[in-house]
Design a protein around this motif. Structure first.
Motif, PDB file in Angstrom:
ATOM      1  N   LYS A  42       0.855  -1.205   0.000  1.00 45.54           N
ATOM      2  CA  LYS A  42       0.000   0.000   0.000  1.00 45.54           C
ATOM      3  C   LYS A  42       0.894   1.261   0.000  1.00 45.54           C
ATOM      4  O   LYS A  42       0.638   2.228  -0.730  1.00 45.54           O
ATOM      5  CB  LYS A  42      -0.901  -0.011   1.234  1.00 45.54           C
ATOM      6  CG  LYS A  42      -1.816   1.184   1.303  1.00 45.54           C
ATOM      7  CD  LYS A  42      -2.725   1.116   2.513  1.00 45.54           C
ATOM      8  CE  LYS A  42      -3.442   2.438   2.689  1.00 45.54           C
ATOM      9  NZ  LYS A  42      -4.125   2.536   3.964  1.00 45.54           N
ATOM     10  N   ALA A  43       1.937   1.195   0.814  1.00 42.13           N
ATOM     11  CA  ALA A  43       2.859   2.349   0.880  1.00 42.13           C
ATOM     12  C   ALA A  43       3.518   2.560  -0.488  1.00 42.13           C
ATOM     13  O   ALA A  43       3.643   3.701  -0.966  1.00 42.13           O
ATOM     14  CB  ALA A  43       3.907   2.108   1.949  1.00 42.13           C
ATOM     15  N   LYS A  44       3.914   1.466  -1.107  1.00 47.43           N
ATOM     16  CA  LYS A  44       4.573   1.588  -2.419  1.00 47.43           C
ATOM     17  C   LYS A  44       3.595   2.169  -3.448  1.00 47.43           C
ATOM     18  O   LYS A  44       3.957   2.989  -4.296  1.00 47.43           O
ATOM     19  CB  LYS A  44       5.096   0.216  -2.871  1.00 47.43           C
ATOM     20  CG  LYS A  44       5.748   0.259  -4.223  1.00 47.43           C
ATOM     21  CD  LYS A  44       6.932  -0.664  -4.343  1.00 47.43           C
ATOM     22  CE  LYS A  44       8.225   0.059  -4.268  1.00 47.43           C
ATOM     23  NZ  LYS A  44       9.404  -0.607  -4.004  1.00 47.43           N
ATOM     24  N   LYS A  45       2.345   1.738  -3.349  1.00 45.75           N
ATOM     25  CA  LYS A  45       1.333   2.236  -4.295  1.00 45.75           C
ATOM     26  C   LYS A  45       1.171   3.754  -4.134  1.00 45.75           C
ATOM     27  O   LYS A  45       1.110   4.498  -5.123  1.00 45.75           O
ATOM     28  CB  LYS A  45       0.008   1.513  -3.999  1.00 45.75           C
ATOM     29  CG  LYS A  45      -1.069   1.730  -5.018  1.00 45.75           C
ATOM     30  CD  LYS A  45      -2.166   0.680  -4.876  1.00 45.75           C
ATOM     31  CE  LYS A  45      -3.400   1.098  -5.639  1.00 45.75           C
ATOM     32  NZ  LYS A  45      -4.312   1.932  -4.865  1.00 45.75           N
ATOM     33  N   GLN A  46       1.135   4.197  -2.889  1.00 44.96           N
ATOM     34  CA  GLN A  46       0.987   5.646  -2.660  1.00 44.96           C
ATOM     35  C   GLN A  46       2.209   6.403  -3.185  1.00 44.96           C
ATOM     36  O   GLN A  46       2.096   7.484  -3.755  1.00 44.96           O
ATOM     37  CB  GLN A  46       0.800   5.929  -1.166  1.00 44.96           C
ATOM     38  CG  GLN A  46      -0.571   5.505  -0.682  1.00 44.96           C
ATOM     39  CD  GLN A  46      -0.887   5.971   0.730  1.00 44.96           C
ATOM     40  OE1 GLN A  46      -0.003   6.256   1.515  1.00 44.96           O
ATOM     41  NE2 GLN A  46      -2.170   6.015   1.056  1.00 44.96           N
ATOM     42  N   LEU A  47       3.364   5.787  -3.013  1.00 41.71           N
ATOM     43  CA  LEU A  47       4.601   6.417  -3.488  1.00 41.71           C
ATOM     44  C   LEU A  47       4.571   6.555  -5.023  1.00 41.71           C
ATOM     45  O   LEU A  47       4.877   7.613  -5.580  1.00 41.71           O
ATOM     46  CB  LEU A  47       5.751   5.523  -3.039  1.00 41.71           C
ATOM     47  CG  LEU A  47       7.135   6.105  -3.013  1.00 41.71           C
ATOM     48  CD1 LEU A  47       7.847   5.581  -1.764  1.00 41.71           C
ATOM     49  CD2 LEU A  47       7.927   5.680  -4.200  1.00 41.71           C
ATOM     50  N   HIS A  48       4.140   5.479  -5.682  1.00 42.00           N
ATOM     51  CA  HIS A  48       4.042   5.534  -7.154  1.00 42.00           C
ATOM     52  C   HIS A  48       3.006   6.559  -7.597  1.00 42.00           C
ATOM     53  O   HIS A  48       3.174   7.239  -8.609  1.00 42.00           O
ATOM     54  CB  HIS A  48       3.702   4.152  -7.719  1.00 42.00           C
ATOM     55  CG  HIS A  48       4.886   3.222  -7.697  1.00 42.00           C
ATOM     56  ND1 HIS A  48       4.769   1.859  -7.702  1.00 42.00           N
ATOM     57  CD2 HIS A  48       6.207   3.485  -7.660  1.00 42.00           C
ATOM     58  CE1 HIS A  48       5.979   1.307  -7.666  1.00 42.00           C
ATOM     59  NE2 HIS A  48       6.868   2.281  -7.633  1.00 42.00           N
ATOM     60  N   GLU A  49       1.943   6.639  -6.821  1.00 45.93           N
ATOM     61  CA  GLU A  49       0.879   7.599  -7.148  1.00 45.93           C
ATOM     62  C   GLU A  49       1.461   9.029  -7.140  1.00 45.93           C
ATOM     63  O   GLU A  49       1.190   9.837  -8.031  1.00 45.93           O
ATOM     64  CB  GLU A  49      -0.201   7.447  -6.068  1.00 45.93           C
ATOM     65  CG  GLU A  49      -1.457   8.244  -6.260  1.00 45.93           C
ATOM     66  CD  GLU A  49      -2.338   8.106  -4.991  1.00 45.93           C
ATOM     67  OE1 GLU A  49      -2.386   7.008  -4.377  1.00 45.93           O
ATOM     68  OE2 GLU A  49      -2.960   9.119  -4.617  1.00 45.93           O
ATOM     69  N   VAL A  50       2.302   9.324  -6.141  1.00 45.77           N
ATOM     70  CA  VAL A  50       2.875  10.669  -6.048  1.00 45.77           C
ATOM     71  C   VAL A  50       3.905  10.896  -7.159  1.00 45.77           C
ATOM     72  O   VAL A  50       3.934  11.956  -7.786  1.00 45.77           O
ATOM     73  CB  VAL A  50       3.520  10.905  -4.655  1.00 45.77           C
ATOM     74  CG1 VAL A  50       4.090  12.314  -4.567  1.00 45.77           C
ATOM     75  CG2 VAL A  50       2.494  10.695  -3.553  1.00 45.77           C
ATOM     76  N   GLN A  51       4.714   9.853  -7.426  1.00 43.62           N
ATOM     77  CA  GLN A  51       5.699   9.976  -8.518  1.00 43.62           C
ATOM     78  C   GLN A  51       4.986  10.369  -9.799  1.00 43.62           C
ATOM     79  O   GLN A  51       5.363  11.303 -10.500  1.00 43.62           O
ATOM     80  CB  GLN A  51       6.393   8.632  -8.774  1.00 43.62           C
ATOM     81  CG  GLN A  51       7.462   8.303  -7.766  1.00 43.62           C
ATOM     82  CD  GLN A  51       8.042   6.912  -7.978  1.00 43.62           C
ATOM     83  OE1 GLN A  51       7.367   6.011  -8.488  1.00 43.62           O
ATOM     84  NE2 GLN A  51       9.287   6.729  -7.579  1.00 43.62           N
ATOM     85  N   ASP A  52       3.938   9.623 -10.082  1.00 44.33           N
ATOM     86  CA  ASP A  52       3.205   9.838 -11.313  1.00 44.33           C
ATOM     87  C   ASP A  52       2.564  11.226 -11.340  1.00 44.33           C
ATOM     88  O   ASP A  52       2.626  11.948 -12.328  1.00 44.33           O
ATOM     89  CB  ASP A  52       2.123   8.749 -11.388  1.00 44.33           C
ATOM     90  CG  ASP A  52       1.660   8.551 -12.795  1.00 44.33           C
ATOM     91  OD1 ASP A  52       2.502   8.197 -13.623  1.00 44.33           O
ATOM     92  OD2 ASP A  52       0.455   8.813 -13.070  1.00 44.33           O
ATOM     93  N   TYR A  53       2.000  11.602 -10.206  1.00 49.23           N
ATOM     94  CA  TYR A  53       1.320  12.893 -10.120  1.00 49.23           C
ATOM     95  C   TYR A  53       2.300  14.040 -10.367  1.00 49.23           C
ATOM     96  O   TYR A  53       2.024  14.970 -11.123  1.00 49.23           O
ATOM     97  CB  TYR A  53       0.664  13.032  -8.733  1.00 49.23           C
ATOM     98  CG  TYR A  53       0.044  14.391  -8.513  1.00 49.23           C
ATOM     99  CD1 TYR A  53      -1.163  14.726  -9.131  1.00 49.23           C
ATOM    100  CD2 TYR A  53       0.667  15.346  -7.711  1.00 49.23           C
ATOM    101  CE1 TYR A  53      -1.726  15.985  -8.950  1.00 49.23           C
ATOM    102  CE2 TYR A  53       0.108  16.602  -7.532  1.00 49.23           C
ATOM    103  CZ  TYR A  53      -1.081  16.909  -8.155  1.00 49.23           C
ATOM    104  OH  TYR A  53      -1.625  18.162  -7.991  1.00 49.23           O
ATOM    105  N   LEU A  54       3.469  13.964  -9.731  1.00 51.20           N
ATOM    106  CA  LEU A  54       4.427  15.067  -9.857  1.00 51.20           C
ATOM    107  C   LEU A  54       5.009  15.123 -11.275  1.00 51.20           C
ATOM    108  O   LEU A  54       5.101  16.194 -11.879  1.00 51.20           O
ATOM    109  CB  LEU A  54       5.544  14.938  -8.814  1.00 51.20           C
ATOM    110  CG  LEU A  54       5.102  15.115  -7.355  1.00 51.20           C
ATOM    111  CD1 LEU A  54       6.253  14.839  -6.396  1.00 51.20           C
ATOM    112  CD2 LEU A  54       4.563  16.535  -7.111  1.00 51.20           C
ATOM    113  N   LEU A  55       5.385  13.977 -11.798  1.00 50.33           N
ATOM    114  CA  LEU A  55       5.954  13.972 -13.160  1.00 50.33           C
ATOM    115  C   LEU A  55       4.928  14.521 -14.161  1.00 50.33           C
ATOM    116  O   LEU A  55       5.262  15.309 -15.045  1.00 50.33           O
ATOM    117  CB  LEU A  55       6.376  12.548 -13.563  1.00 50.33           C
ATOM    118  CG  LEU A  55       7.700  12.078 -12.941  1.00 50.33           C
ATOM    119  CD1 LEU A  55       7.828  10.556 -13.000  1.00 50.33           C
ATOM    120  CD2 LEU A  55       8.896  12.723 -13.657  1.00 50.33           C
ATOM    121  N   THR A  56       3.683  14.134 -13.992  1.00 54.74           N
ATOM    122  CA  THR A  56       2.639  14.602 -14.903  1.00 54.74           C
ATOM    123  C   THR A  56       2.355  16.089 -14.688  1.00 54.74           C
ATOM    124  O   THR A  56       2.285  16.867 -15.644  1.00 54.74           O
ATOM    125  CB  THR A  56       1.333  13.788 -14.694  1.00 54.74           C
ATOM    126  OG1 THR A  56       1.677  12.414 -14.792  1.00 54.74           O
ATOM    127  CG2 THR A  56       0.272  14.126 -15.716  1.00 54.74           C
TER     128      THR A  56
END
Ligand code: PLP
Length: 369
Positions: A24-38
């Motif tokens: 779950k933590a990793k999923k949230q981390l990926h969510e933020v990575q994606d959000y910031l890059l986008t």
């Protein structure tokens, strides 16, 4: 952000753990990575590395690249920086010189602007392929903006590696999130736009060779070891969402300009607004020189009236030295001892600017002659 905390829906587990909470933590981390890059328009060109803030991010980039050059090509780098840059950059410039690299200050004028043509020629006359430039997008002391279009031009003409110190962009200029995929790296600190302290990130172009600053367990593809600060990372997304929703650039700019006008009318020729005629300025910073009024005294008087102002960059205030950024812009020592910086929240409005003026004018009146 507080709501989110109350919900308790943040990932407390280690994102490298394989159990459900870790996933779950990793999923949230990926969510933020994606959000910031986008959000910053770099999804196809860059990757993101989380760290403790811009001081670490800038150390990572500048040390990593210069070491890489020494290690792989057995050659030093040419490092270009501005004497008006944040002290993390100027200190590193000195250190790189001591290590056998070559550091060159970019000439800035009295308004904090620079001319790109002489810089391009100077880079070309040296070794463009082993050149690193630190390019401060928005200056933390003066609010002077160096547009990314100029950095793109330098990149196009020289091929130099360009790192953009973008710490002061969000919430201070209108196009803070329109980054150029052409430029090599960008560094941000979360607390500068409402996220938690101790979290920052750097965008770096995919495939660039760099030696990590912090080594260990190999997290973040080896770029930056250490268990990720998931809580801080998630706060980046929340803070940026809030900024995007509520930031009204025009309102901030008008509030700042009206305060500036009132100060000018009140203080007349005892006041210098630093970089007032710079080609581009941000909407939240006024650096002023109140002639013959030492900044530490004015700062203390402001503080006693409940008004918080700065006399240098936050980390070096408290020192009685003349402001080195003002000196680099050609102010004499007497003026550089009288510099004061007013920085506002992204949400300053006309009414607050008026209140601010009322408070400041009472303090400044004590220093009028
Ligand atoms: N670069 C600029 C332009 C800054 O304004 C700052 C901090 O004020 C930094 C770098 C360093 O950021 P931090 O103190 O968050 O590591």
């Amino acid at each position: 952000m507080i709501e989110w905390l109350k919900q308790g829906d943040f990932a407390f587990a280690n994102p490298s753990s394989l159990h459900a909470s870790g996933r779950k933590a990793k999923k949230q981390l990926h969510e933020v990575q994606d959000y910031l890059l986008t959000s910053f328009g770099l999804k196809d060109s860059h990757e993101i590395i989380f760290h403790s803030g811009a001081t670490e991010g800038i150390n990572m980039i500048l040390r990593g690249l210069s070491q890489c050059s020494l290690q792989n090509q057995k050659a030093p780098v040419q490092f270009f920086y501005a004497p008006t840059d944040h002290s993390v950059v100027t200190v590193l410039a000195e250190e790189l010189s001591q290590q056998g690299h070559h550091s060159f200050p970019i000439l800035v004028d009295h308004q904090g602007d620079f001319s790109e043509e002489p810089l391009i020629n100077q880079i070309k006359a040296n070794n463009p392929t082993r050149t690193i430039i630190n390019y401060t997008f928005v200056n933390n002391e003066t609010g002077v903006v160096w547009p990314l279009e100029l950095a793109e031009k330098i990149k196009k003409e020289t091929g130099a590696f360009i790192h953009v110190d973008a710490v002061q962009a969000p919430g201070k200029i209108s196009n803070y999130d329109q980054l150029s995929p052409e430029l090599d790296a960008y560094t941000f600190s979360g607390h500068k736009f409402g996220a938690l302290k101790g979290i920052g990130f750097t965008f770096i172009k995919k495939g660039l060779p760099c030696i990590p600053l912090i080594k260990g367990g190999g997290q973040q593809k080896g770029w930056r070891s250490g268990t990720e600060n998931t809580f801080g990372i998630y706060s980046l997304k929340l803070a940026l969402e809030e900024l995007k929703k509520n930031f009204d650039f025009e309102e901030l700019l008008q509030a700042k300009l009206s305060l500036e006008t009132q100060l000018k009318n009140f203080l007349g020729d005892r006041l210098i607004i630093v970089a007032e005629k710079a080609k581009w300025r941000n909407a939240n910073t006024i650096t002023l020189i109140l002639k013959n009024a030492k900044s530490d005294l004015v700062q203390a008087a402001c503080d006693m009236s409940g008004i918080e102002v700065s006399s240098g960059s936050a980390c070096s205030s408290g020192s009685m030295n003349p402001n080195r950024v003002l000196m680099a812009m050609g102010f004499d020592e007497a003026c550089a001892r009288c510099g004061l910086r007013l920085s506002f929240s992204p949400y300053l409005n006309q009414r607050q600017a008026e209140e601010y003026f009322q408070g400041l004018s009472k303090v400044f009146a004590k220093f009028k002659n």
